[in-house]
Design a protein around this motif. Structure first.
Motif, short mmCIF file in Angstrom:
data_model
loop_
_atom_site.label_atom_id
_atom_site.label_comp_id
_atom_site.label_asym_id
_atom_site.label_seq_id
_atom_site.Cartn_x
_atom_site.Cartn_y
_atom_site.Cartn_z
N ARG A 42 0.84 -1.21 0.00
CA ARG A 42 0.00 0.00 0.00
C ARG A 42 0.87 1.25 0.00
N LEU B 152 3.41 10.25 -9.61
CA LEU B 152 2.69 10.61 -10.83
C LEU B 152 2.11 12.02 -10.72
N PHE B 153 1.54 12.33 -9.55
CA PHE B 153 0.96 13.66 -9.38
C PHE B 153 2.03 14.74 -9.34
N ALA C 283 2.50 1.71 -3.40
CA ALA C 283 1.52 2.20 -4.37
C ALA C 283 1.24 3.69 -4.16
N LEU C 284 1.17 4.12 -2.91
CA LEU C 284 0.95 5.54 -2.63
C LEU C 284 2.15 6.38 -3.07
N TYR D 126 -0.85 15.82 -5.15
CA TYR D 126 0.31 15.14 -4.58
C TYR D 126 0.36 15.36 -3.06
N VAL E 157 4.08 5.68 -5.62
CA VAL E 157 3.98 5.75 -7.08
C VAL E 157 2.92 6.78 -7.48
N LEU E 158 1.77 6.73 -6.83
CA LEU E 158 0.70 7.70 -7.14
C LEU E 158 1.16 9.13 -6.84
N ALA E 159 1.83 9.31 -5.71
CA ALA E 159 2.35 10.65 -5.38
C ALA E 159 3.33 11.11 -6.44
N VAL F 5 -2.12 13.05 -1.38
CA VAL F 5 -1.75 11.63 -1.45
C VAL F 5 -0.68 11.31 -0.41
N TYR G 79 10.24 9.80 0.10
CA TYR G 79 9.69 10.13 -1.21
C TYR G 79 10.75 10.71 -2.14
#
Length: 112
Positions: free
Chosen positions: A5, A15-16, A8-9, A47, A11-13, A50, A66
């Protein structure tokens, strides 16, 4: 499952944040206009939200970790969006950063 989890967060951060910065870059440097800039600013704001979803409660740890994701993700974004080809030193540096991220986030901490 918590590590998946968290990853994945991250990666999402990425992307944003990277996508948002790229959109602002395109709007300003490539003269694509205010719509691109506005979309970039919105993505950068997303971002920030997230990042708060990470299971660890330590702001400094999350942002420090990060940083490794940002370095590797920026190189990957450049490859996909701009045709950038990293050399072996770029790749080595990104792997070092990701290793540091993993140590910061996922090293066992007695009781913490």
């Amino acid at each position: 499952m918590l590590v998946l989890r968290s990853a994945a967060l991250f990666v999402l951060a990425g992307l944003f944040e990277i996508g948002g910065a790229w959109l602002v870059w395109q709007g300003v440097r490539e003269h694509r206009g205010w719509l691109w800039i506005g979309a970039g600013v919105m993505a950068l704001g997303a971002y920030g939200f997230v990042a708060t979803l990470q299971p660890d409660a330590n702001f400094g740890r999350i942002l420090a970790a990060y940083g490794g994701v940002f370095v590797a993700g920026s190189l990957a974004w450049g490859m996909v969006a701009d045709g950038y080809r990293p050399d072996r030193w770029d790749v080595l540096g990104a792997l070092i950063c990701l290793t540091g991220m993993a140590v910061i986030m996922y090293a066992p901490r007695g009781g913490n």
